[in-house]
Design a protein around this motif. Sequence first.
Motif, PDB file in Angstrom:
ATOM      1  N   THR A  63       0.834  -1.198   0.000  1.00  0.00           N
ATOM      2  CA  THR A  63       0.000   0.000   0.000  1.00  0.00           C
ATOM      3  C   THR A  63       0.870   1.250   0.000  1.00  0.00           C
ATOM      4  OG1 THR A  63      -1.652  -1.246   1.257  1.00  0.00           O
ATOM      5  CG2 THR A  63      -1.961   1.122   1.115  1.00  0.00           C
ATOM      6  N   PHE A  64       1.962   1.224   0.750  1.00  0.00           N
ATOM      7  CA  PHE A  64       2.912   2.338   0.688  1.00  0.00           C
ATOM      8  C   PHE A  64       3.413   2.545  -0.730  1.00  0.00           C
ATOM      9  CE2 PHE A  64       7.378   3.333   0.172  1.00  0.00           C
ATOM     10  CZ  PHE A  64       7.394   4.655   0.612  1.00  0.00           C
ATOM     11  N   ARG A  65       3.741   1.453  -1.414  1.00  0.00           N
ATOM     12  CA  ARG A  65       4.307   1.538  -2.767  1.00  0.00           C
ATOM     13  C   ARG A  65       3.347   2.211  -3.732  1.00  0.00           C
ATOM     14  NH1 ARG A  65       9.595   1.752  -3.334  1.00  0.00           N
ATOM     15  NH2 ARG A  65      10.506   0.513  -1.649  1.00  0.00           N
ATOM     16  N   TRP A  66       2.056   2.076  -3.481  1.00  0.00           N
ATOM     17  CA  TRP A  66       1.087   2.763  -4.345  1.00  0.00           C
ATOM     18  C   TRP A  66       1.355   4.264  -4.334  1.00  0.00           C
ATOM     19  CZ3 TRP A  66      -2.473   6.629  -4.226  1.00  0.00           C
ATOM     20  CH2 TRP A  66      -3.389   6.679  -5.280  1.00  0.00           C
ATOM     21  N   PHE A  67       1.530   4.847  -3.162  1.00  0.00           N
ATOM     22  CA  PHE A  67       1.791   6.286  -3.071  1.00  0.00           C
ATOM     23  C   PHE A  67       3.145   6.646  -3.663  1.00  0.00           C
ATOM     24  CE2 PHE A  67      -1.441   5.737   0.233  1.00  0.00           C
ATOM     25  CZ  PHE A  67      -2.292   6.795  -0.051  1.00  0.00           C
ATOM     26  N   TRP A  68       4.151   5.837  -3.365  1.00  0.00           N
ATOM     27  CA  TRP A  68       5.495   6.162  -3.827  1.00  0.00           C
ATOM     28  C   TRP A  68       5.594   6.092  -5.346  1.00  0.00           C
ATOM     29  CZ3 TRP A  68       9.155   8.738  -1.641  1.00  0.00           C
ATOM     30  CH2 TRP A  68      10.441   8.723  -2.190  1.00  0.00           C
ATOM     31  N   TYR A 410      -5.978  -8.724  -5.214  1.00  0.00           N
ATOM     32  CA  TYR A 410      -4.770  -8.359  -4.473  1.00  0.00           C
ATOM     33  C   TYR A 410      -3.607  -8.348  -5.456  1.00  0.00           C
ATOM     34  CZ  TYR A 410      -1.746  -8.146  -0.285  1.00  0.00           C
ATOM     35  OH  TYR A 410      -0.866  -7.753   0.699  1.00  0.00           O
ATOM     36  N   ASP A 411      -2.994  -7.177  -5.637  1.00  0.00           N
ATOM     37  CA  ASP A 411      -1.936  -7.060  -6.635  1.00  0.00           C
ATOM     38  C   ASP A 411      -0.711  -6.377  -6.038  1.00  0.00           C
ATOM     39  OD1 ASP A 411      -2.482  -4.294  -6.620  1.00  0.00           O
ATOM     40  OD2 ASP A 411      -3.678  -4.381  -8.451  1.00  0.00           O
ATOM     41  N   GLN A 412       0.124  -5.817  -6.882  1.00  0.00           N
ATOM     42  CA  GLN A 412       1.380  -5.240  -6.397  1.00  0.00           C
ATOM     43  C   GLN A 412       1.168  -4.079  -5.433  1.00  0.00           C
ATOM     44  OE1 GLN A 412       3.709  -3.126  -9.371  1.00  0.00           O
ATOM     45  NE2 GLN A 412       1.914  -2.848 -10.673  1.00  0.00           N
ATOM     46  N   TYR A 413      -0.036  -3.480  -5.430  1.00  0.00           N
ATOM     47  CA  TYR A 413      -0.323  -2.362  -4.537  1.00  0.00           C
ATOM     48  C   TYR A 413      -1.343  -2.727  -3.461  1.00  0.00           C
ATOM     49  CZ  TYR A 413       2.222   0.262  -8.071  1.00  0.00           C
ATOM     50  OH  TYR A 413       3.194   0.708  -8.942  1.00  0.00           O
ATOM     51  N   GLY A 414      -1.452  -4.008  -3.159  1.00  0.00           N
ATOM     52  CA  GLY A 414      -2.377  -4.450  -2.127  1.00  0.00           C
ATOM     53  C   GLY A 414      -3.751  -4.721  -2.699  1.00  0.00           C
ATOM     54  N   PHE A 415      -4.776  -4.476  -1.885  1.00  0.00           N
ATOM     55  CA  PHE A 415      -6.142  -4.719  -2.328  1.00  0.00           C
ATOM     56  C   PHE A 415      -6.564  -3.690  -3.377  1.00  0.00           C
ATOM     57  CE2 PHE A 415      -6.362  -6.778   1.886  1.00  0.00           C
ATOM     58  CZ  PHE A 415      -6.908  -8.006   1.515  1.00  0.00           C
ATOM     59  N   VAL A 416      -7.254  -4.150  -4.429  1.00  0.00           N
ATOM     60  CA  VAL A 416      -7.886  -3.201  -5.337  1.00  0.00           C
ATOM     61  C   VAL A 416      -8.992  -2.484  -4.566  1.00  0.00           C
ATOM     62  CG1 VAL A 416      -7.316  -4.549  -7.383  1.00  0.00           C
ATOM     63  CG2 VAL A 416      -9.522  -4.927  -6.228  1.00  0.00           C
ATOM     64  N   ASP A 417      -9.529  -1.434  -5.175  1.00  0.00           N
ATOM     65  CA  ASP A 417     -10.445  -0.591  -4.417  1.00  0.00           C
ATOM     66  C   ASP A 417     -11.692  -1.336  -3.963  1.00  0.00           C
ATOM     67  OD1 ASP A 417     -11.001   2.111  -3.401  1.00  0.00           O
ATOM     68  OD2 ASP A 417     -12.738   1.971  -4.721  1.00  0.00           O
ATOM     69  N   ALA A 418     -12.253  -2.198  -4.822  1.00  0.00           N
ATOM     70  CA  ALA A 418     -13.507  -2.852  -4.460  1.00  0.00           C
ATOM     71  C   ALA A 418     -13.748  -4.075  -5.344  1.00  0.00           C
ATOM     72  CB  ALA A 418     -14.670  -1.863  -4.597  1.00  0.00           C
ATOM     73  N   PHE A 419     -14.709  -4.895  -4.924  1.00  0.00           N
ATOM     74  CA  PHE A 419     -15.118  -6.045  -5.722  1.00  0.00           C
ATOM     75  C   PHE A 419     -16.564  -6.379  -5.387  1.00  0.00           C
ATOM     76  CE2 PHE A 419     -13.467  -7.683  -1.772  1.00  0.00           C
ATOM     77  CZ  PHE A 419     -14.224  -8.811  -1.460  1.00  0.00           C
ATOM     78  N   ASN A 420     -17.240  -7.064  -6.313  1.00  0.00           N
ATOM     79  CA  ASN A 420     -18.647  -7.381  -6.108  1.00  0.00           C
ATOM     80  C   ASN A 420     -18.946  -8.794  -6.595  1.00  0.00           C
ATOM     81  OD1 ASN A 420     -21.517  -7.612  -6.288  1.00  0.00           O
ATOM     82  ND2 ASN A 420     -21.696  -5.383  -6.331  1.00  0.00           N
ATOM     83  N   PRO A 421     -19.030  -9.776  -5.687  1.00  0.00           N
ATOM     84  CA  PRO A 421     -19.308 -11.158  -6.078  1.00  0.00           C
ATOM     85  C   PRO A 421     -20.734 -11.393  -6.557  1.00  0.00           C
ATOM     86  CG  PRO A 421     -18.256 -11.037  -3.907  1.00  0.00           C
ATOM     87  CD  PRO A 421     -18.732  -9.674  -4.250  1.00  0.00           C
ATOM     88  N   THR A 443      -9.824  -2.713 -11.043  1.00  0.00           N
ATOM     89  CA  THR A 443      -8.463  -2.855 -11.568  1.00  0.00           C
ATOM     90  C   THR A 443      -7.579  -1.689 -11.144  1.00  0.00           C
ATOM     91  OG1 THR A 443      -9.247  -1.836 -13.633  1.00  0.00           O
ATOM     92  CG2 THR A 443      -9.128  -4.247 -13.558  1.00  0.00           C
ATOM     93  N   GLU A 444      -8.058  -0.902 -10.177  1.00  0.00           N
ATOM     94  CA  GLU A 444      -7.277   0.233  -9.712  1.00  0.00           C
ATOM     95  C   GLU A 444      -7.488   0.427  -8.219  1.00  0.00           C
ATOM     96  OE1 GLU A 444      -8.946   3.292 -12.188  1.00  0.00           O
ATOM     97  OE2 GLU A 444     -10.578   3.713 -10.781  1.00  0.00           O
ATOM     98  N   GLN A 445      -6.642   1.263  -7.642  1.00  0.00           N
ATOM     99  CA  GLN A 445      -6.787   1.680  -6.252  1.00  0.00           C
ATOM    100  C   GLN A 445      -7.049   3.184  -6.211  1.00  0.00           C
ATOM    101  OE1 GLN A 445      -4.137  -0.318  -7.172  1.00  0.00           O
ATOM    102  NE2 GLN A 445      -4.313  -2.166  -5.907  1.00  0.00           N
ATOM    103  N   LEU A 446      -7.735   3.647  -5.179  1.00  0.00           N
ATOM    104  CA  LEU A 446      -7.985   5.069  -4.964  1.00  0.00           C
ATOM    105  C   LEU A 446      -7.142   5.557  -3.789  1.00  0.00           C
ATOM    106  CD1 LEU A 446     -11.885   5.333  -5.262  1.00  0.00           C
ATOM    107  CD2 LEU A 446     -10.171   5.394  -7.066  1.00  0.00           C
ATOM    108  N   GLY A 447      -6.540   6.732  -3.954  1.00  0.00           N
ATOM    109  CA  GLY A 447      -5.683   7.254  -2.898  1.00  0.00           C
ATOM    110  C   GLY A 447      -6.389   7.450  -1.580  1.00  0.00           C
ATOM    111  N   ILE A 448      -7.649   7.912  -1.625  1.00  0.00           N
ATOM    112  CA  ILE A 448      -8.363   8.173  -0.372  1.00  0.00           C
ATOM    113  C   ILE A 448      -8.839   6.890   0.299  1.00  0.00           C
ATOM    114  CG2 ILE A 448      -9.047  10.521  -0.962  1.00  0.00           C
ATOM    115  CD1 ILE A 448     -11.798   9.424  -1.740  1.00  0.00           C
ATOM    116  N   ASP A 449      -8.732   5.752  -0.397  1.00  0.00           N
ATOM    117  CA  ASP A 449      -9.030   4.464   0.233  1.00  0.00           C
ATOM    118  C   ASP A 449      -7.750   3.731   0.629  1.00  0.00           C
ATOM    119  OD1 ASP A 449     -11.714   4.890   0.063  1.00  0.00           O
ATOM    120  OD2 ASP A 449     -12.030   3.676  -1.721  1.00  0.00           O
ATOM    121  N   GLN A 450      -6.670   3.949  -0.113  1.00  0.00           N
ATOM    122  CA  GLN A 450      -5.383   3.392   0.279  1.00  0.00           C
ATOM    123  C   GLN A 450      -4.870   4.051   1.560  1.00  0.00           C
ATOM    124  OE1 GLN A 450      -5.121   0.566  -1.434  1.00  0.00           O
ATOM    125  NE2 GLN A 450      -3.109   0.922  -2.335  1.00  0.00           N
ATOM    126  N   GLY A 451      -5.125   5.349   1.691  1.00  0.00           N
ATOM    127  CA  GLY A 451      -4.592   6.088   2.827  1.00  0.00           C
ATOM    128  C   GLY A 451      -4.984   5.532   4.181  1.00  0.00           C
TER     129      GLY A 451
END
Length: 496
Positions: A63-68, A410-421, A443-451
């Motif tokens: 999750t840190f790596r997402w910001f960096w 779950y990818d290189q930046y941790g959990f993706v923003d959301a999912f719906n089974p 397929t993406e993350q949001l900064g305000i949710d990663q934070g």
Amino acid sequence: MQAAKKRISRVNVFVALFAAALVLATAPAGAAGRTTPPLKAIHTFQEAPPAQQAMIDDLEQRTFRWFWDSADPATGLVPDHYPGESFSSIAAVGFGLTAYGIGAERGYITRDQAVQRTLATLKFFHDAPQNASEDDAAGYHGFFYHFLDMRTGKREGRWTELSSVDTTLLLGGVLFAQSYYDRDTPQEQQIRQLADAIYRAVDWPWMQVRYPLISMGWTPGGKFIPSDWKGYNEGKLVYLLALGSPTHPVKPDAWKAWCSTYDTTWGRFHGETFLNFAPMFGHQYTESWIDFRGIRDDWNRKHNLDYFENGRRATYAQRNYAIANPGGWTGYGKNVWGLTASNGPGGFIVKSAQGERKFHGYTARGAGLDYISDDGTIAPTAAGGSIAFAPEIVLPALMAMKQRYGQYIYDQYGFVDAFNPSFHTQTALRTGKLVPDVGWVDTEQLGIDQGPILLMIENWRSGFVWNVMKKNPYIRKGLERAGFTGGWLAAEPATP
């Protein structure tokens, strides 16, 4: 057109949910707290089983790596969403500024790397144009536009507002930097000076168009947004920073006005009695920077709890709601839960055995006395950003979601923003993808949710962000002017 709709919804969703909450009936104010005992408490990282420790280690670093990786090294601007093309979210910048300190402490980067990125960010915001023009500014009266162009650093478009809350979340990171970089070097001295200047420039009373409340924002064309920050939601930090300002403070009656609507959402929901706010981000954003354990304002004292305990009860209520699963959504249970503002499959109505079901794109999902907005979309940040409140239920949830769906979420930046089974309709999606037999996954993350995931993991592990912010005199002043006493506020102020 789809991108524009997504951008506009990101701006308006908070105003919409706020307005909906104000029409509710008053909940009973004397109800007891939890009716069922919590699970065995896991108070510390060291008390967690080795497999959970390893998972948290991995999640925090990713999750840190997402910001960096996502931030522009030259300006420090952090994208709203990533990977992919995006405008910058100033709130995500605030989380990013805090992330760099975490990275330095954890050894993900060096302190010098953190200094360089932080200095570039603060220089940009200090020097960014501030004026009343429609298109040639990054902000006005010390506030900044919610979204900035990643290349020019100016207002992303005329659809985005000068945002009081997003400026506040940016300032959370700015003040963190002011207190964390405390060494007597030219660069760290400059960080402190720039951070102080950025904070001092914010003209909080200018945003009090309907005194004593603070408006949600302003646009050159439409002027002030016709909604104000009233509790209970993520706006706590808005008032605390406005009260703590050394140059343009608001008066203490602003906090009293902020608290005046609390009783409309105080009451019992799924076995917990607490101050409700349906999406979990409202219990996480201010708490990511401020340690409310043991400190209380007048409202807290009357109800015999602090805001940290309130967040804990909200976390349990979310889990209890998922176990009850009144909507009959796929996958919900004791270890798969979490509703908050997040991406979703899109605006679709699907016919199913349960009847017509509506699925949304980005919206403020949540479950509480104020409202319920649930289309089967799970956002891992709802649980992950609550780890400091209730690790005994959050750790199993994060483990279960990763084990059950990790190949896709779950990818290189941790959990993706959301999912719906529950979403399996073949259609043109605005974001994310459809995985056979799994459902919709982002397929993406949001900064305000990663934070919140990153900051609250570190707060649970070490108290690091909280302890840095306790040294900041403006944070202390804001809390004291709001009437908070006790706990760490009773101790002598730490030397800045």
